[in-house]
Design an enzyme around this catalytic site. Structure first.
Site, mmCIF file in Angstrom:
data_model
loop_
_atom_site.group_PDB
_atom_site.id
_atom_site.type_symbol
_atom_site.label_atom_id
_atom_site.label_comp_id
_atom_site.label_asym_id
_atom_site.label_seq_id
_atom_site.Cartn_x
_atom_site.Cartn_y
_atom_site.Cartn_z
ATOM 1 N N GLU A 114 29.479 -7.067 -23.763
ATOM 2 C CA GLU A 114 28.203 -6.922 -23.057
ATOM 3 C C GLU A 114 27.301 -5.965 -23.821
ATOM 4 O O GLU A 114 27.801 -5.072 -24.489
ATOM 5 C CB GLU A 114 28.432 -6.309 -21.654
ATOM 6 C CG GLU A 114 29.413 -7.054 -20.799
ATOM 7 C CD GLU A 114 29.876 -6.239 -19.590
ATOM 8 O OE1 GLU A 114 29.302 -5.155 -19.327
ATOM 9 O OE2 GLU A 114 30.814 -6.689 -18.925
ATOM 10 N N LYS A 116 25.202 -2.699 -24.346
ATOM 11 C CA LYS A 116 25.265 -1.372 -23.727
ATOM 12 C C LYS A 116 23.828 -0.888 -23.582
ATOM 13 O O LYS A 116 23.173 -0.524 -24.557
ATOM 14 C CB LYS A 116 26.073 -0.403 -24.584
ATOM 15 C CG LYS A 116 26.243 0.961 -23.905
ATOM 16 C CD LYS A 116 27.196 1.843 -24.687
ATOM 17 C CE LYS A 116 27.529 3.119 -23.943
ATOM 18 N NZ LYS A 116 26.383 3.933 -23.586
ATOM 19 N N ASP A 118 20.634 1.356 -22.625
ATOM 20 C CA ASP A 118 20.362 2.781 -22.696
ATOM 21 C C ASP A 118 19.531 3.151 -21.479
ATOM 22 O O ASP A 118 18.307 3.181 -21.528
ATOM 23 C CB ASP A 118 19.605 3.074 -23.992
ATOM 24 C CG ASP A 118 19.781 4.511 -24.397
ATOM 25 O OD1 ASP A 118 20.577 5.219 -23.751
ATOM 26 O OD2 ASP A 118 19.119 4.928 -25.361
ATOM 27 N N GLU A 174 23.353 -0.315 -14.488
ATOM 28 C CA GLU A 174 22.487 0.551 -15.270
ATOM 29 C C GLU A 174 21.040 0.306 -14.845
ATOM 30 O O GLU A 174 20.579 -0.835 -14.840
ATOM 31 C CB GLU A 174 22.664 0.205 -16.761
ATOM 32 C CG GLU A 174 22.171 1.246 -17.707
ATOM 33 C CD GLU A 174 23.213 2.347 -17.969
ATOM 34 O OE1 GLU A 174 24.289 2.359 -17.321
ATOM 35 O OE2 GLU A 174 22.921 3.198 -18.838
ATOM 36 N N TYR A 226 27.293 -4.293 -14.037
ATOM 37 C CA TYR A 226 28.358 -4.640 -14.978
ATOM 38 C C TYR A 226 29.770 -4.305 -14.491
ATOM 39 O O TYR A 226 30.726 -4.446 -15.225
ATOM 40 C CB TYR A 226 28.123 -3.967 -16.332
ATOM 41 C CG TYR A 226 27.776 -2.491 -16.254
ATOM 42 C CD1 TYR A 226 28.694 -1.549 -15.804
ATOM 43 C CD2 TYR A 226 26.520 -2.046 -16.670
ATOM 44 C CE1 TYR A 226 28.374 -0.205 -15.737
ATOM 45 C CE2 TYR A 226 26.188 -0.698 -16.604
ATOM 46 C CZ TYR A 226 27.121 0.206 -16.145
ATOM 47 O OH TYR A 226 26.804 1.527 -16.077
ATOM 48 N N LYS A 315 28.978 1.689 -30.779
ATOM 49 C CA LYS A 315 27.603 2.167 -30.900
ATOM 50 C C LYS A 315 26.917 1.585 -32.133
ATOM 51 O O LYS A 315 27.541 1.424 -33.186
ATOM 52 C CB LYS A 315 27.605 3.701 -31.008
ATOM 53 C CG LYS A 315 28.052 4.412 -29.752
ATOM 54 C CD LYS A 315 27.044 4.195 -28.627
ATOM 55 C CE LYS A 315 27.024 5.310 -27.626
ATOM 56 N NZ LYS A 315 26.455 6.548 -28.040
ATOM 57 N N CYS A 409 -13.290 8.073 -48.358
ATOM 58 C CA CYS A 409 -12.355 6.956 -48.313
ATOM 59 C C CYS A 409 -11.527 6.899 -49.593
ATOM 60 O O CYS A 409 -12.096 6.874 -50.690
ATOM 61 C CB CYS A 409 -13.128 5.652 -48.123
ATOM 62 S SG CYS A 409 -12.106 4.179 -48.299
ATOM 63 N N CYS A 412 -12.668 3.458 -51.593
ATOM 64 C CA CYS A 412 -13.980 3.250 -52.218
ATOM 65 C C CYS A 412 -14.774 4.548 -52.395
ATOM 66 O O CYS A 412 -15.850 4.532 -52.976
ATOM 67 C CB CYS A 412 -14.793 2.238 -51.417
ATOM 68 S SG CYS A 412 -15.384 2.886 -49.853
ATOM 69 N N CYS A 426 -13.990 4.499 -42.642
ATOM 70 C CA CYS A 426 -14.708 4.522 -43.909
ATOM 71 C C CYS A 426 -16.119 4.004 -43.660
ATOM 72 O O CYS A 426 -16.313 2.992 -42.997
ATOM 73 C CB CYS A 426 -13.983 3.626 -44.900
ATOM 74 S SG CYS A 426 -14.988 3.126 -46.285
ATOM 75 N N CYS A 432 -16.345 -1.456 -49.485
ATOM 76 C CA CYS A 432 -14.947 -1.046 -49.570
ATOM 77 C C CYS A 432 -14.029 -2.259 -49.728
ATOM 78 O O CYS A 432 -14.066 -3.186 -48.935
ATOM 79 C CB CYS A 432 -14.567 -0.270 -48.306
ATOM 80 S SG CYS A 432 -12.914 0.401 -48.395
#
Ligand code: IVH
Length: 671
Positions: A114, A116, A118, A174, A226, A315, A409, A412, A426, A432
């Site tokens: 499954e 995991k 967080d 979870e 779960y 992990k 810039c 340019c 810019c 440019c």
């Protein structure tokens, strides 16, 4: 001596871990990354393994989670909420599988794998099918009552979907915040001037542990189940696979990514497959969990130190890493926005090599105060561009200096326009290189010069093939230049050149809008055109005069002045006019007695308010401006006139008093 050092280190580690665990679990406000915490924890585990005499019953290694905060009533779990042993490598996974096989005496074991998630572990208690209590894990034995908050989670059923539900069901799952919910929440936090959450886990924990459930309800929390603690009444499923199916049948949300896998190879395949798809999931995961499928085998295996021998968490490599800043580059985007980017000593983050991280904008850079030479924490969340979480301040080299954002810039050399520190742009839009495609697309767009047939694909070919460098070059294009380009026959080439030729006759507002001056949209272009009536007048106006235009504030005025002061931009404008781009002269607004006149009001008027005077003057066709320039026609000075009257004298602008104003107004047509 050696002994003292080891025991001092263990004590130090315990204190550090206790502190950081409190910040993380109780305050939801971590100071260090999960990866750093794990490193400290691993160091203490190793130290206590080598020197069992240093182990203490109150060591963080002896406990499952942090103590519940006092704000929520304690709940004793019917069955303790266990933790999972971690495996970090293929070797450790192989060892786990070998131990399971040896204990069970099997050649191959069937597991359920499954994701995991967080998030935050919760236990939900259903009695007779009704949700009666929800609790956090707490220390594994006693958690916190978060029933009111959990009830706000849409995906959490308040009643199980079964005609004969189990008498008692304690479900484990979870609570988490999907990525988009996390982003939205942090945007909202920022908008309210609040502190953003460090990661979805903390955001979920912070949201669930809200004292006001109404606040939890605003947060897009979700749930996956779960496992179970207690199940009394009815047939208890005999495998993890059947259990998850049964929970799903009862209306509980179960992760659709779960799979039944065979042995070590099956586990590893699942791990690698999910790892590749990790960024595409709607939520963050930090690994996968393998559970021996058959419940009787789980019983045989039992548990050690509060984690089952029949399960393991595999992990993923940390999504956060520490590395050094080599350089800070400033990149120019297609719209001229300047983005600071940190160039890093390459480091693996979540299994991907990272050598650049965005700092978003000058403000972001200044806020984090990232300096060349700094050690920084880099994070990769899903498929987004890696970003710098923060600087490891206590390791800042003494020579590191604050980064000075360029005022020109880097592509340019045009000046950079700053808008309250958030965006830097810019000003060389017409020249440019970084902005060429975008500038030309904009110039040709419907509300600008409206050149039909000049689409993205064609512009791309014209720019990349070097046929067009600035918008003025468009007017030099010949049918023979275009024909032969991809998707361009003789006929379409002719059509495009004709459309370009036709666009030579335009209007001043369209032309101004087409130039792509930062901060100048269609409406501002129109106002500017009406105010100045000629391009020449606009081009010589200083910031002061520009702010006199209705709806033009200092930021916009600055952007306009900088744009026109840039010699390259002026050269392109001249080239456009030389190529025959023109517009009919604008008629000065006419009608009123004061039509076309610019008037400035200053000082206190006795017989009327400033607003009344303004409205009356406008009815006569005057334009009421807020500052005096040589083009001001006259100034109305009331009591205590101040600097505007001074300026008027300086420029030789006539000044009239309130009586004089009255005389004009008396001539006004009655409205
Ligand atoms: S099973 C006895 N399954 O990971 C088994 N836990 O490190 C106990 N977690 O406290 C947990 N996804 O918060 C299990 N599919 C999953 C999980 C999962 C996330 C969390 C849970 C648990 C922690 C253990």
């Amino acid at each position: 001596m050696m002994e003292d050092a080891a025991s001092a280190r263990a004590a130090k580690l315990r204190a550090l871990l206790e502190h950081h665990s409190h910040r993380y679990y109780v305050l939801d406000d971590p100071e260090i990354s999960d990866a750093e915490y794990d490193r400290l924890f691993a160091e203490l585990v190793e130290l206590e393994r080598k020197r069992p005499d240093l182990a203490r019953p109150d060591s963080p290694t002896q406990r499952v989670g942090a103590r519940p905060s006092a704000a929520f009533a304690p709940v004793v779990h019917a069955q303790p909420m266990l933790s999972l042993a971690n495996v970090f490598s293929e070797q450790e996974l192989a060892d786990f599988d070998r131990r399971v096989r040896e204990r069970l005496g099997h050649d191959e074991v069937i597991y359920v794998a499954e994701p995991k998630l967080d998030g935050l572990a919760v236990s939900l208690r259903y009695e007779g099918g009704l949700l009666v209590r929800a609790a956090t894990r707490g220390d594994g034995t006693t958690g916190e009552d978060v029933t009111a908050n959990v009830r706000t989670i849409r995906s959490c059923p308040l009643r199980l979907r079964a005609s004969k539900p189990p008498r008692i069901l304690e479900v484990r799952g979870e609570v988490y915040l999907p990525r988009d919910g996390f982003l939205r929440l942090n945007e909202a936090q920022a908008a309210q001037g609040g502190k953003p959450f460090a990661n979805p886990r903390n955001a979920a924990a912070g949201s669930l542990r809200q004292l006001d459930p109404a606040v939890s309800a605003q947060r897009p929390l979700r749930l996956f189940c779960y496992g179970v603690g207690e199940w009394s009444g009815g047939a208890v499923p005999s495998s993890q696979e059947r259990l998850l199916a049964a929970l799903s049948d009862l209306g509980l949300p179960v992760n659709p990514e779960r799979r039944v896998v065979k042995g070590y190879t099956g586990c590893l395949q699942y791990y690698e497959d999910l790892g590749r798809r990790r960024a595409q999931l709607a939520y963050e995961i930090d690994g996968v969990v393998y559970k021996v499928n058959e419940v009787f085998e789980q019983r045989l295996l039992g548990e050690v130190s509060r984690s089952p021998r029949w399960a393991a968490a595999h992990k993923f490599p940390a999504e956060e890493a520490v590395t050094r800043v080599l350089r800070i580059d400033v990149q120019v985007g297609r719209t001229g926005a300047l983005t600071p980017v940190a160039v890093l000593v390459a480091v693996a983050v979540g299994g991907v090599m990272v050598s650049h991280a965005t700092l978003h904008n000058p403000d972001g850079l200044a806020r984090k105060d990232v300096r060349v030479g700094d050690l920084v924490r880099v994070r990769r969340a899903g498929d987004v561009i890696p970003e710098i979480v923060g600087v490891v301040l206590d390791q800042r080299p003494s020579h590191a200096r604050p980064f000075v954002f360029p005022d020109h810039c880097p592509v340019c050399g045009s000046p950079v326009i700053r808008n309250q520190g958030v965006v830097a742009r810019c000003a060389g839009g017409l020249v440019c290189q970084a902005q060429r495609r975008q500038t030309i697309r904009h110039f040709a767009s419907r509300r600008a010069l409206d050149i039909q047939g000049l689409g993205d694909k064609l512009v791309e070919q014209l720019v990349d093939g070097g046929l067009v460098e600035t918008v003025a070059d468009l007017f030099k294009l010949k049918v023979s230049d275009l024909a032969g380009l991809e998707r361009m026959g003789e006929r379409s080439a002719t059509n495009v050149t004709q459309a370009i030729a036709k666009s030579r006759l335009t209007t001043l507002p369209r032309f101004l809008y087409a130039l792509g001056i930062p901060e100048v949209g269609e409406a501002t272009a129109r106002t500017l055109a009406l105010h100045f009536a000629s391009l020449k007048a606009l081009m010589v106006a200083d910031e002061h005069e520009l702010t006199a235009v209705q709806d033009v504030g200092p930021v916009v005025a600055h952007a306009i002045a900088v744009f026109f002061s840039e010699p390259h931009n002026r050269a392109v404008i001249a080239a456009l006019q030389a190529a025959g781009v023109h517009w009919p002269a604008l008629e000065k607004p006419s009608g009123g007695l004061l039509s076309g006149k610019t008037v400035v009001l200053t000082g206190t008027l006795e017989g009327m308010t400033r607003e009344e005077a303004r409205a009356a003057l406008e009815r006569l066709g005057a334009k009421v401006s807020s500052s005096v320039s040589p083009r001001t026609d006259f100034v109305v000075a009331g009591r205590d006139p101040g600097s505007k009257a001074e300026r008027a004298k300086e420029f030789g602008v006539p000044i009239i008093d309130e009586r004089g104003l009255r005389a004009w107004l008396d001539k006004a047509p009655a409205l």
